[in-house]
Write a protein that holds these residues in place. Structure first.
Motif, PDB file in Angstrom:
ATOM      1  N   THR A  13       0.938  -1.313  -0.103  1.00 51.95           N
ATOM      2  CA  THR A  13      -0.078   0.209  -0.021  1.00 51.95           C
ATOM      3  C   THR A  13       0.961   1.200   0.032  1.00 51.95           C
ATOM      4  N   VAL A  14       0.461   2.070  -1.016  1.00 53.38           N
ATOM      5  CA  VAL A  14       1.371   3.251  -1.086  1.00 53.38           C
ATOM      6  C   VAL A  14       0.435   4.423  -0.445  1.00 53.38           C
ATOM      7  N   ARG A  15       0.851   5.240   0.284  1.00 55.18           N
ATOM      8  CA  ARG A  15       0.290   6.327   0.975  1.00 55.18           C
ATOM      9  C   ARG A  15       0.916   7.608   0.797  1.00 55.18           C
ATOM     10  N   ILE A  16       0.155   8.380   0.060  1.00 52.49           N
ATOM     11  CA  ILE A  16       0.457   9.701  -0.140  1.00 52.49           C
ATOM     12  C   ILE A  16      -0.063  10.748   0.870  1.00 52.49           C
ATOM     13  N   ILE A  17       0.699  11.073   1.532  1.00 48.32           N
ATOM     14  CA  ILE A  17       0.128  12.098   2.856  1.00 48.32           C
ATOM     15  C   ILE A  17       1.038  13.184   2.833  1.00 48.32           C
ATOM     16  N   GLN A  18       0.351  14.184   3.701  1.00 52.70           N
ATOM     17  CA  GLN A  18       1.084  15.615   3.732  1.00 52.70           C
ATOM     18  C   GLN A  18       2.228  15.536   4.770  1.00 52.70           C
ATOM     19  N   ASN A  19       2.277  14.921   6.137  1.00 53.80           N
ATOM     20  CA  ASN A  19       3.167  15.074   7.039  1.00 53.80           C
ATOM     21  C   ASN A  19       3.747  13.622   7.358  1.00 53.80           C
ATOM     22  N   ILE A  20       5.038  13.843   7.810  1.00 53.31           N
ATOM     23  CA  ILE A  20       5.753  12.664   8.103  1.00 53.31           C
ATOM     24  C   ILE A  20       4.746  11.650   9.085  1.00 53.31           C
ATOM     25  N   PRO A  21       4.766  10.478   8.791  1.00 54.94           N
ATOM     26  CA  PRO A  21       3.786   9.552   9.524  1.00 54.94           C
ATOM     27  C   PRO A  21       4.463   9.196  11.027  1.00 54.94           C
ATOM     28  N   THR A  22       3.248   8.722  11.974  1.00 53.96           N
ATOM     29  CA  THR A  22       3.976   8.640  13.340  1.00 53.96           C
ATOM     30  C   THR A  22       4.305   7.041  13.248  1.00 53.96           C
ATOM     31  N   ARG A  23       5.160   6.663  14.334  1.00 52.61           N
ATOM     32  CA  ARG A  23       5.409   5.272  14.603  1.00 52.61           C
ATOM     33  C   ARG A  23       4.136   4.699  14.693  1.00 52.61           C
ATOM     34  N   GLU A  24       3.053   4.839  15.360  1.00 51.97           N
ATOM     35  CA  GLU A  24       1.858   4.171  15.556  1.00 51.97           C
ATOM     36  C   GLU A  24       1.394   3.948  14.113  1.00 51.97           C
ATOM     37  N   GLU A  25       1.353   4.853  13.251  1.00 55.41           N
ATOM     38  CA  GLU A  25       0.532   4.887  12.263  1.00 55.41           C
ATOM     39  C   GLU A  25       1.369   3.778  11.543  1.00 55.41           C
ATOM     40  N   ILE A  26       2.662   3.780  11.331  1.00 58.25           N
ATOM     41  CA  ILE A  26       3.196   2.828  10.482  1.00 58.25           C
ATOM     42  C   ILE A  26       3.083   1.328  10.986  1.00 58.25           C
ATOM     43  N   LEU A  27       3.202   1.337  12.317  1.00 57.11           N
ATOM     44  CA  LEU A  27       3.019  -0.117  12.995  1.00 57.11           C
ATOM     45  C   LEU A  27       1.606  -0.560  12.635  1.00 57.11           C
ATOM     46  N   SER A  28       0.587   0.218  12.764  1.00 55.87           N
ATOM     47  CA  SER A  28      -0.797  -0.216  12.639  1.00 55.87           C
ATOM     48  C   SER A  28      -1.051  -0.827  11.138  1.00 55.87           C
ATOM     49  N   SER A  29      -0.182  -0.238  10.190  1.00 54.48           N
ATOM     50  CA  SER A  29      -0.476  -0.930   8.934  1.00 54.48           C
ATOM     51  C   SER A  29      -0.264  -2.447   8.674  1.00 54.48           C
TER      52      SER A  29
END
Ligand code: GLY
Length: 388
Positions: free
Chosen positions: A20-36
């Motif tokens: 999954t490629v996520r084009i987002i505005q800001n740097i992701p958080t650690r939790e966001e990455i882990l939740s993928s």
């Protein structure tokens, strides 16, 4: 491929792996990455961040003071080697990594390629996520699963196909990039747009206002002031173009994930000319994107001569590249000599089973052609500017 319109997430299936490629505005958080990763239960999973000195601050921000030390590699193509791979593998071992542990690469193509390679061989395949921080990475390297290191002075001699499960593209990080890096990455976007059979070059007019950005970079690169509206518009255009490139590249790679057919090779549009130019100029003199842009123009000349590229399309592509501030004339001023260019081209041919392959823009999209030995003189004439 499927797309969530609200979040700009692209889901691809590359052979048996999903990405999954996520084009987002800001740097992701650690939790966001882990939740993928559904199967990762936050703090218990060993995680290793791999970055270089330019992206250390981004990795530190994502890590948020938790987890093992960062694995910080030297920056640049020179560090894309076996020693760096060993450093990553050692760091993973020291962090107590098992197969279900997670490598997070934070950086451009060199960092994502090497971390992808390490993840693919660590216990025969660990978990992998990318935070892509350059335009070149977003437009090309971070999508599609090619991993590798340079070896015996050959680019990507050792590597694997191993797509990251999740890829984050935080568009706001592009603000701090120097203009040369934006310009280099942008050439890969132009290349990808040309490959799209459906676009009818629709975004051409939209690309031209980016010339200033490619020459000068974003205003206020340190980010100490609020971006002005011109920068915001440029950022929005870049975001849209990154998104279109990801979609087109993802579709091509889904059709031919391991380049066993001819689809994925199309992504090398401009690259045969570009590699020979880069070598003949002396490695590091030109950015990869500068060389690719020039190579695309020469592919149009070749395509015109062979009756593959319609005159009007060749003109449109070449003038766009020139208008964006890339060098389009042959011979390229950085080329040391035509002989050096031809030596590099023939050396490349030797490495590719003795076949000279070129990707040529067609009426729509592009096609792959193979040249026989009798046609090599034609390439020499094009590179020397005798066919413009
Ligand atoms: N960079 C070309 C590819 O991913 O196939």
């Amino acid at each position: 491929m499927c797309l969530d319109f609200l979040t700009m997430n692209y889901h691809f299936k590359f052979k048996d792996r999903e990405s999954t490629v996520r084009i987002i505005q800001n740097i992701p958080t650690r939790e966001e990455i882990l939740s993928s990763f559904e199967e990762i239960s936050s703090d218990n999973t060993p995680v290793l961040f791999v970055c270089d000195c330019h992206t250390k601050h981004i990795a530190e921000r994502i890590r948020d003071g938790k987890g093992p030390p960062l694995c910080i590699l030297e920056a640049g193509e020179k560090a894309k080697n076996l020693q760096s791979l060993e450093i990553i593998l050692n760091a993973a071992k020291n962090a107590g990594f098992a197969r279900d542990s997670l490598f997070i690469a934070v950086g451009g193509g060199v960092i994502t390629d090497m971390t992808g390679f390490a993840a693919s061989i660590y216990m025969r395949g660990a978990k992998l996520s990318f935070v892509s921080t350059t335009l070149l990475g977003m437009a090309d390297a971070a999508v599609g699963g090619k991993t590798g290191i340079d070896y015996f002075e050959r680019k990507n001699l050792a590597g694997t196909f191993y797509p990251a499960h999740s890829v984050y593209m935080p568009i706001s990080v592009l603000r701090s990039l120097p203009p040369e890096q934006l310009k280099s990455g942008f050439a890969e976007i132009v290349k990808t747009l040309i490959l799209d059979k459906e676009s009818d070059d629709l975004s051409w007019e939209e690309l031209k206002p980016l010339k200033d950005l490619l020459e000068n970079g974003f205003e206020n690169r340190t980010g100490s002031e609020k971006p002005n509206s011109a920068s915001e518009t440029q950022e929005q255009i870049l975001e849209r173009l990154v998104s279109v490139s990801v979609k087109i590249k993802g579709r091509i790679v889904e059709a031919d994930p391991e380049e066993t057919g001819e689809q994925r090779a199309l992504l090398n549009l401009g690259h045969s000319f570009a590699h020979a130019l880069e070598s003949s100029a002396g490695l590091g003199v030109l950015s990869h994107g500068e060389a690719v842009a020039w190579g695309i123009v020469q592919s149009c000349v070749l395509g015109r001569i062979l009756g593959i590229t319609p005159e009007s399309r060749a003109r449109k592509i070449s003038s766009l590249i020139k208008d964006l501030g890339y060098q389009s004339m042959a011979p390229h001023p950085a080329m040391q000599s035509i002989d050096a260019f031809m030596t590099a081209l023939l050396d490349d041919k030797k490495k590719k089973n003795g076949v000279l392959r070129f990707i040529i823009p067609a009426e729509r999209g592009a096609v792959l052609i193979r040249l026989d030995n009798k046609q090599i003189g034609l390439i020499q004439d094009i590179a020397a500017g005798a066919c413009a």
